[in-house]
Write a protein that holds these residues in place. Structure first.
Motif, PDB file in Angstrom:
ATOM      1  N   LYS A  66     -22.671 -36.529   0.998  1.00  0.00           N
ATOM      2  CA  LYS A  66     -22.923 -35.199   0.418  1.00  0.00           C
ATOM      3  C   LYS A  66     -22.803 -35.358  -1.211  1.00  0.00           C
ATOM      4  CE  LYS A  66     -21.022 -32.677   4.378  1.00  0.00           C
ATOM      5  NZ  LYS A  66     -19.770 -32.078   4.665  1.00  0.00           N
ATOM      6  N   PRO A  67     -22.904 -34.266  -1.774  1.00  0.00           N
ATOM      7  CA  PRO A  67     -22.982 -34.312  -3.354  1.00  0.00           C
ATOM      8  C   PRO A  67     -21.551 -34.713  -3.730  1.00  0.00           C
ATOM      9  CG  PRO A  67     -24.520 -32.607  -2.701  1.00  0.00           C
ATOM     10  CD  PRO A  67     -23.780 -33.222  -1.472  1.00  0.00           C
ATOM     11  N   TYR A  68     -21.484 -35.588  -4.721  1.00  0.00           N
ATOM     12  CA  TYR A  68     -20.062 -35.918  -4.977  1.00  0.00           C
ATOM     13  C   TYR A  68     -19.151 -36.393  -4.150  1.00  0.00           C
ATOM     14  CZ  TYR A  68     -21.775 -33.868  -9.501  1.00  0.00           C
ATOM     15  OH  TYR A  68     -22.828 -33.639 -10.672  1.00  0.00           O
ATOM     16  N   GLU A  69     -19.611 -37.047  -3.136  1.00  0.00           N
ATOM     17  CA  GLU A  69     -18.757 -37.591  -2.321  1.00  0.00           C
ATOM     18  C   GLU A  69     -18.618 -39.328  -2.368  1.00  0.00           C
ATOM     19  OE1 GLU A  69     -18.266 -37.768   2.731  1.00  0.00           O
ATOM     20  OE2 GLU A  69     -20.278 -37.366   1.820  1.00  0.00           O
ATOM     21  N   VAL A  70     -17.612 -39.660  -2.097  1.00  0.00           N
ATOM     22  CA  VAL A  70     -17.082 -40.958  -2.419  1.00  0.00           C
ATOM     23  C   VAL A  70     -17.104 -41.536  -0.903  1.00  0.00           C
ATOM     24  CG1 VAL A  70     -15.618 -43.098  -3.171  1.00  0.00           C
ATOM     25  CG2 VAL A  70     -15.841 -40.838  -4.521  1.00  0.00           C
ATOM     26  N   VAL A  71     -17.913 -42.695  -0.812  1.00  0.00           N
ATOM     27  CA  VAL A  71     -17.904 -43.597   0.541  1.00  0.00           C
ATOM     28  C   VAL A  71     -17.879 -44.986   0.340  1.00  0.00           C
ATOM     29  CG1 VAL A  71     -19.278 -41.497   1.833  1.00  0.00           C
ATOM     30  CG2 VAL A  71     -20.429 -43.774   0.850  1.00  0.00           C
ATOM     31  N   ALA A  72     -17.203 -45.670   1.354  1.00  0.00           N
ATOM     32  CA  ALA A  72     -17.212 -47.189   1.446  1.00  0.00           C
ATOM     33  C   ALA A  72     -16.709 -47.667   2.634  1.00  0.00           C
ATOM     34  CB  ALA A  72     -16.068 -47.412   0.517  1.00  0.00           C
ATOM     35  N   GLY A  73     -17.170 -48.840   2.811  1.00  0.00           N
ATOM     36  CA  GLY A  73     -16.996 -49.512   4.264  1.00  0.00           C
ATOM     37  C   GLY A  73     -18.124 -49.707   4.985  1.00  0.00           C
ATOM     38  N   ASN A  74     -18.027 -50.331   6.292  1.00  0.00           N
ATOM     39  CA  ASN A  74     -19.004 -50.684   7.292  1.00  0.00           C
ATOM     40  C   ASN A  74     -18.612 -50.389   8.577  1.00  0.00           C
ATOM     41  OD1 ASN A  74     -21.052 -52.025   8.620  1.00  0.00           O
ATOM     42  ND2 ASN A  74     -20.609 -54.046   8.155  1.00  0.00           N
ATOM     43  N   PRO A  75     -19.274 -49.146   8.903  1.00  0.00           N
ATOM     44  CA  PRO A  75     -20.170 -48.372   8.325  1.00  0.00           C
ATOM     45  C   PRO A  75     -19.285 -47.509   7.074  1.00  0.00           C
ATOM     46  CG  PRO A  75     -19.497 -47.666  10.435  1.00  0.00           C
ATOM     47  CD  PRO A  75     -18.676 -48.711  10.226  1.00  0.00           C
ATOM     48  N   ALA A  76     -20.154 -47.052   6.203  1.00  0.00           N
ATOM     49  CA  ALA A  76     -19.700 -46.208   5.034  1.00  0.00           C
ATOM     50  C   ALA A  76     -18.799 -44.972   5.681  1.00  0.00           C
ATOM     51  CB  ALA A  76     -20.499 -45.828   4.001  1.00  0.00           C
ATOM     52  N   LYS A  77     -17.656 -45.031   5.161  1.00  0.00           N
ATOM     53  CA  LYS A  77     -16.921 -43.648   5.701  1.00  0.00           C
ATOM     54  C   LYS A  77     -16.459 -42.860   4.468  1.00  0.00           C
ATOM     55  CE  LYS A  77     -14.820 -45.641   9.865  1.00  0.00           C
ATOM     56  NZ  LYS A  77     -15.729 -45.383  11.005  1.00  0.00           N
ATOM     57  N   HIS A  78     -16.107 -41.521   4.655  1.00  0.00           N
ATOM     58  CA  HIS A  78     -15.729 -40.628   3.429  1.00  0.00           C
ATOM     59  C   HIS A  78     -14.343 -41.030   3.090  1.00  0.00           C
ATOM     60  CE1 HIS A  78     -14.790 -36.732   1.575  1.00  0.00           C
ATOM     61  NE2 HIS A  78     -13.534 -37.064   1.909  1.00  0.00           N
ATOM     62  N   ILE A  79     -14.175 -41.317   1.754  1.00  0.00           N
ATOM     63  CA  ILE A  79     -13.054 -41.271   1.169  1.00  0.00           C
ATOM     64  C   ILE A  79     -12.390 -40.155   0.700  1.00  0.00           C
ATOM     65  CG2 ILE A  79     -11.677 -42.876  -0.758  1.00  0.00           C
ATOM     66  CD1 ILE A  79     -13.074 -44.674   1.800  1.00  0.00           C
TER      67      ILE A  79
END
Length: 139
Positions: A66-79
């Motif tokens: 989503k706009p202005y969302e921070v994600v990371a990881g494998n699989p990427a998850k919402h931070i």
């Protein structure tokens, strides 16, 4: 990868050029404006990354961001989201990435202060927009 074997017979044995059809889905990915993508991040076909998003280094992005969302990881998850929902809506209404290079250069100092000050300074310049956001983008 619908064949019986994953071995590249065409290129290794018969020396034919490979037919890329069917290897990966052909859905295009869409990357928004002002997106930061960390080194060695992978964004899968068909994924949409919203404006202002941040993708962490080495992330594997398999779902829309989503706009202005921070994600990371494998699989990427919402931070987290970079800003509260109302500010996200306001930044999306301002659409500063569509400004001329000259206007961005002139307004450059306002990019480095608090986001609330930036919004106050520029939201009134958006036709038909008030201080209340126009749509809900962050959940």
């Amino acid at each position: 990868m619908r064949g019986v074997s994953t071995f590249p017979f065409k290129t290794e044995i018969t020396k034919e050029l490979p037919n890329m059809e069917g290897l990966l889905p052909s859905r295009p990915m869409q990357i928004g404006n002002d997106v930061w993508i960390g080194r060695r991040a992978t964004i899968m076909p068909g994924v949409t990354v919203g404006d202002g998003a941040v993708i962490g280094t080495g992330s594997i992005v398999t779902k829309d961001v989503k706009p202005y969302e921070v994600v990371a990881g494998n699989p990427a998850k919402h931070i987290r989201f970079r800003f509260p929902r109302e500010q996200i809506d306001q930044l999306l209404a301002i659409r500063w990435w569509e400004w001329s290079d000259q206007k961005i250069q002139t307004e450059q100092p306002s990019f480095h202060g608090p986001v609330g000050n930036f919004i106050e300074r520029h939201l009134g310049q958006v036709s038909g927009c008030s201080s209340v956001g126009h749509s809900a983008t962050a959940d």
